[in-house]
Scaffold this active site. Structure first.
Site, PDB file in Angstrom:
ATOM      1  N   HIS A 155      -7.288   3.920   2.627  1.00 28.39           N
ATOM      2  CA  HIS A 155      -7.151   4.781   3.806  1.00 28.39           C
ATOM      3  C   HIS A 155      -8.520   5.184   4.365  1.00 28.39           C
ATOM      4  CE1 HIS A 155      -3.003   5.284   2.428  1.00 28.39           C
ATOM      5  NE2 HIS A 155      -2.721   5.897   3.563  1.00 28.39           N
ATOM      6  N   ASP A 203       0.847  -1.181   0.000  1.00 26.58           N
ATOM      7  CA  ASP A 203       0.000   0.000   0.000  1.00 26.58           C
ATOM      8  C   ASP A 203       0.885   1.234   0.000  1.00 26.58           C
ATOM      9  OD1 ASP A 203      -2.693   1.258   0.237  1.00 26.58           O
ATOM     10  OD2 ASP A 203      -1.830   2.048   2.088  1.00 26.58           O
ATOM     11  N   SER A 204       0.292   2.378  -0.326  1.00 25.57           N
ATOM     12  CA  SER A 204       1.030   3.628  -0.314  1.00 25.57           C
ATOM     13  C   SER A 204       1.331   4.091   1.104  1.00 25.57           C
ATOM     14  CB  SER A 204       0.241   4.716  -1.048  1.00 25.57           C
ATOM     15  OG  SER A 204      -0.988   4.955  -0.384  1.00 25.57           O
ATOM     16  N   CYS A 235     -10.497   4.178  -1.646  1.00 28.22           N
ATOM     17  CA  CYS A 235      -9.111   4.288  -1.179  1.00 28.22           C
ATOM     18  C   CYS A 235      -9.055   3.526   0.135  1.00 28.22           C
ATOM     19  CB  CYS A 235      -8.716   5.750  -0.979  1.00 28.22           C
ATOM     20  SG  CYS A 235      -7.098   5.966  -0.186  1.00 28.22           S
ATOM     21  N   CYS A 255      -4.076  -0.838  -2.518  1.00 21.93           N
ATOM     22  CA  CYS A 255      -4.046   0.597  -2.807  1.00 21.93           C
ATOM     23  C   CYS A 255      -4.817   0.778  -4.100  1.00 21.93           C
ATOM     24  CB  CYS A 255      -2.610   1.090  -2.976  1.00 21.93           C
ATOM     25  SG  CYS A 255      -2.455   2.778  -3.599  1.00 21.93           S
ATOM     26  N   GLU A 257      -2.792   9.585   7.481  1.00 25.26           N
ATOM     27  CA  GLU A 257      -1.385   9.270   7.721  1.00 25.26           C
ATOM     28  C   GLU A 257      -0.855   9.985   8.961  1.00 25.26           C
ATOM     29  OE1 GLU A 257       0.930   7.247   6.162  1.00 25.26           O
ATOM     30  OE2 GLU A 257      -0.673   6.370   4.952  1.00 25.26           O
TER      31      GLU A 257
END
Length: 268
Positions: A186, A9-10, A184, A72, A151
């Site tokens: 996230h 994943d990013s 996404c 991702c 993040e």
């Protein structure tokens, strides 16, 4: 087969998929790599996303993984077909599973999709939804402020609610959709806030559960499931701060994580 499943994943968002993999496949070992140093991927050019994704894949292939999950959406949109051609192991993305879950859920055939700029611009979700059902109406919206907020670990509270409310206003004001895809990985970390903003009449879909189900089916079909007994120890890597990653991982996964190791990729 006693080989790990690789998850890339990013950043920390793919932990939402990893969590569901752990729940559905408790005997399997995961090796997770989050490219937090170069996150977010959404605003980056396609060529850069492909390069970074290939670097992560090369890192995990050296760990002898038996299956790769691209957790991702931006990387899935830009690299899934390429990686399926390049690798000899199964490669699973998160877009098709998310699209299938949304189509099962919608009642009025009007589905919203929120994601990074890269995912929304790629039109990967409308393409996936229309490949399954041509009559689906898709309303997509980029939410570039979400990933940096996640993040940083800002998942609830006044700031999170304000950012989510401002970002989703174009979708909410229309009052059309009955299903919203979190495009996404996230975004499920903000799911409660997103649900609160959109209201109970909108069903919020995360692709993690459906992705894990697909992984389980493929491992079973190809006789790759681990059937022995062991104390499963998952391994986590990040290209950025191991302390920040560990804090969010422990908070979200609710499992003890002994260590988060640093991964050094080619261009980091």
């Amino acid at each position: 087969m006693d080989q790990p499943i690789g998850v890339i994943d990013s950043g920390v968002g793919g932990l939402t998929v990893a969590s569901e993999l752990m729940r559905q496949l408790p005997k399997e070992q995961l090796i997770y790599l989050g490219d937090t140093l170069r996150c977010p991927y959404g605003p980056r050019p396609k060529e850069e996303v492909i390069q970074y994704t290939l670097e992560m894949v090369d890192f995990l292939m050296k760990k002898n993984i038996k299956l790769l999950v691209i957790a991702c959406n931006t990387a899935t949109a830009f690299t899934l077909d390429l990686l399926r051609e390049k690798l000899t192991i199964p490669v699973i993305g998160v877009i098709q599973p998310g699209a299938r879950a949304a189509i099962k859920t919608t009642q009025n055939m009007k589905i919203g999709v929120i994601g990074t700029e890269g995912t929304i611009t790629s039109k990967a979700y409308p393409d996936a939804l229309h490949s399954i059902h041509s009559d689906i109406n898709v309303y997509d919206l980029a939410c570039p402020r979400f990933v940096p907020m996640v993040e940083k670990g800002v998942l609830t509270g006044e700031e999170a609610y304000r950012v989510v409310e401002e970002s989703l206003q174009p979708l909410k004001s229309e009052k059309i959709i009955d299903t919203l895809i979190l495009g996404c990985t996230h975004y499920p970390l903000l799911k409660d806030t997103i649900q609160s903003v959109m209201g109970e009449e909108v069903t919020v879909i995360s692709s993690g559960e459906e992705t894990a189900r697909e992984v389980s089916a493929i491992l079973g079909y190809q006789a790759l499931l681990y059937e022995g007994e062991r104390a499963t120890k998952h391994v986590f890597y990040t290209t950025g701060s191991s302390e920040v990653f560990a804090h969010i991982a422990k908070q979200w996964l609710d499992i003890p994580i002994a260590t988060v190791e640093t991964a050094y990729l080619i261009s980091t």
